[in-house]
Design an enzyme around this catalytic site. Sequence first.
Site, PDB file in Angstrom:
ATOM      1  N   TYR B  17       0.935  -1.060   0.021  1.00 30.95           N
ATOM      2  CA  TYR B  17       0.122  -0.230   0.019  1.00 30.95           C
ATOM      3  C   TYR B  17       0.830   1.292   0.001  1.00 30.95           C
ATOM      4  O   TYR B  17       0.915   2.025   1.090  1.00 30.95           O
ATOM      5  CB  TYR B  17      -0.871  -0.094   1.029  1.00 30.95           C
ATOM      6  CG  TYR B  17      -1.848  -1.311   1.216  1.00 30.95           C
ATOM      7  CD1 TYR B  17      -2.786  -1.184   0.228  1.00 30.95           C
ATOM      8  CD2 TYR B  17      -1.858  -2.159   2.058  1.00 30.95           C
ATOM      9  CE1 TYR B  17      -3.799  -2.454   0.197  1.00 30.95           C
ATOM     10  CE2 TYR B  17      -2.322  -3.441   2.071  1.00 30.95           C
ATOM     11  CZ  TYR B  17      -3.574  -3.490   1.074  1.00 30.95           C
ATOM     12  OH  TYR B  17      -4.209  -4.672   1.191  1.00 30.95           O
ATOM     13  N   ARG B  18       1.459   1.523  -1.035  1.00 32.00           N
ATOM     14  CA  ARG B  18       2.592   2.430  -1.246  1.00 32.00           C
ATOM     15  C   ARG B  18       1.945   3.692  -1.758  1.00 32.00           C
ATOM     16  O   ARG B  18       1.265   3.712  -2.877  1.00 32.00           O
ATOM     17  CB  ARG B  18       3.874   2.031  -1.721  1.00 32.00           C
ATOM     18  CG  ARG B  18       4.577   1.036  -0.958  1.00 32.00           C
ATOM     19  CD  ARG B  18       5.743   0.723  -1.932  1.00 32.00           C
ATOM     20  NE  ARG B  18       5.346   0.256  -3.219  1.00 32.00           N
ATOM     21  CZ  ARG B  18       6.127  -0.470  -4.128  1.00 32.00           C
ATOM     22  NH1 ARG B  18       7.523  -0.593  -3.858  1.00 32.00           N
ATOM     23  NH2 ARG B  18       5.423  -0.800  -5.257  1.00 32.00           N
ATOM     24  N   GLY B  59     -15.742  17.834 -15.549  1.00 30.74           N
ATOM     25  CA  GLY B  59     -15.444  16.846 -14.724  1.00 30.74           C
ATOM     26  C   GLY B  59     -14.793  17.334 -13.414  1.00 30.74           C
ATOM     27  O   GLY B  59     -14.947  18.562 -13.187  1.00 30.74           O
ATOM     28  N   GLU B 125     -22.522  30.881 -16.596  1.00 27.80           N
ATOM     29  CA  GLU B 125     -21.370  30.831 -15.449  1.00 27.80           C
ATOM     30  C   GLU B 125     -20.216  29.971 -16.047  1.00 27.80           C
ATOM     31  O   GLU B 125     -18.862  30.401 -15.687  1.00 27.80           O
ATOM     32  CB  GLU B 125     -21.970  30.531 -14.114  1.00 27.80           C
ATOM     33  CG  GLU B 125     -21.964  31.735 -13.171  1.00 27.80           C
ATOM     34  CD  GLU B 125     -22.458  31.391 -11.978  1.00 27.80           C
ATOM     35  OE1 GLU B 125     -21.857  30.587 -11.138  1.00 27.80           O
ATOM     36  OE2 GLU B 125     -23.648  31.811 -11.475  1.00 27.80           O
TER      37      GLU B 125
END
Lengths: 241, 241
Positions: B17-18, B59, B125
């Site tokens: 889990y790096r 996104g 906007e």
Amino acid sequence: MIFKKKPIVAFPPKDFYRLDHKMYVATDCIILGYDSNNLKLLLFQRNLEPFKGEWSLIGTFVHLDESLEEASERVLEQTTGLTNIFMEQTFTYGGLKRDPGYRCVSIVRYALIRLDEHDTKLAKEYHAKWFSLDELPNMILDHQQMINDALEILREKAKKQSIGFELLPKKFTLPQFRRLYESIYQKEIDPRNFRKKVLSLDILTKLEEKDKSNSKKGAFLYTFNALKYGKNFASKAGLDF
Amino acid sequence: MIFKKKPIVAFPPKDFYRLDHKMYVATDCIILGYDSNNLKLLLFQRNLEPFKGEWSLIGTFVHLDESLEEASERVLEQTTGLTNIFMEQTFTYGGLKRDPGYRCVSIVRYALIRLDEHDTKLAKEYHAKWFSLDELPNMILDHQQMINDALEILREKAKKQSIGFELLPKKFTLPQFRRLYESIYQKEIDPRNFRKKVLSLDILTKLEEKDKSNSKKGAFLYTFNALKYGKNFASKAGLDF
DNA sequence: TATAATAAATGTAATATTTACATTTAATAA
DNA sequence: TTATTAAATGTAAATATTACATTTATTATA
């Protein structure tokens, strides 16, 4: 322009590429094969915590130097020895709590392989076992959901593409082909109607040989004709039953 | 057990889990609406680098404290004001080079909205503009590919589900409904055949009112009958043309 | 107020597809 | 020689799809 709410990525402020938005990205692989009249799924028994001893799909973290496709193909090759295999993306699972302890999204792909071609020694090494779809064990996390979703997608795929191409041995019989579709659609298909439709697509080559492992009479073997397949499968109806 | 190759995640060693496996996770949103006989897509002109001035889908990065769905719904609400909208995942894009400078995978969902209900002030906007599918501008990155894929999925969806439910105004005419399907399937549909099939599904309620904006004679307005819809749409054929 | 113009509404016949259904056949084993 | 077994096969009915042209309601205009 003034942001009324939190800004979104189409207009990222400079500090937006922040470490604290990074996550683990994994890919899980649904490996499907067809054997003795049943669609089967390769599952892995974990030999390390977390979830030691429990069953799961095989997955990996996606490395920074590989694409999503490369990652799942790496896993597939490592556990089956196979390359150049039909794989298709299903969905990406990213629930907040789907993995305890760390945030991780997982992109799922399913693979269709010919059981008789995969490396069983590797499967053993990885504590893998083939399960029929109707006798799946409990699995970790959301893996059962992933499988359900993939099978639904596979069913749609099977209508439009001869999934048999990928799952059946090079030589196969029509009853075998039919039973594959029966196990995908989870319903009986009339042998006369199946035969009629499949043959009408004109994508098979009938061989002289028979396979007598299932009956005294024996069933004629066929192969897919890749050339005809490409030309003739455009039919609107396809293999819907 | 000895690993012959790089270990995979079903058996993660402790150091797996790096940090260096973490990536940016984004979601891109394909916002579709239907107006004056055309399916339309909401695109955004970026007002910041990178790609300033170019067109893109809208996104966002997925935050660590929200699900994938929440992230795309957040974007949708911010740009259209709409909540509780039909959205469906298509694919996840994670090519190595898809975004210059940083590694980022993006999960795409498409949304079907009623044009007459969205907040045009917000759209302004955010420098957003509606485009017909046949006059899309050049877009950044792999956004054109995302759109192509989504439209293919939408076409399949439209066969099995009355997409009109989501895209048409509450009251609509049959010619309107037909033209929606024509613009989804990109082909002409015979008015008599369309009418016959749609009415046979028995999911509509005919109103007394007519819409005369398109003809002197006027066309009768209909509404979807949610109750009948749930009951009657199971039909195998659906709305395939 | 009659006429022209326009899109909406409608029906039917031909074709193609899907479904339902039962008997014969080839090979082996007893 | 006979029994057994799964494979192979055809047809009719029902349903779905496609192709195709005229009438109708309304408004605008002559």
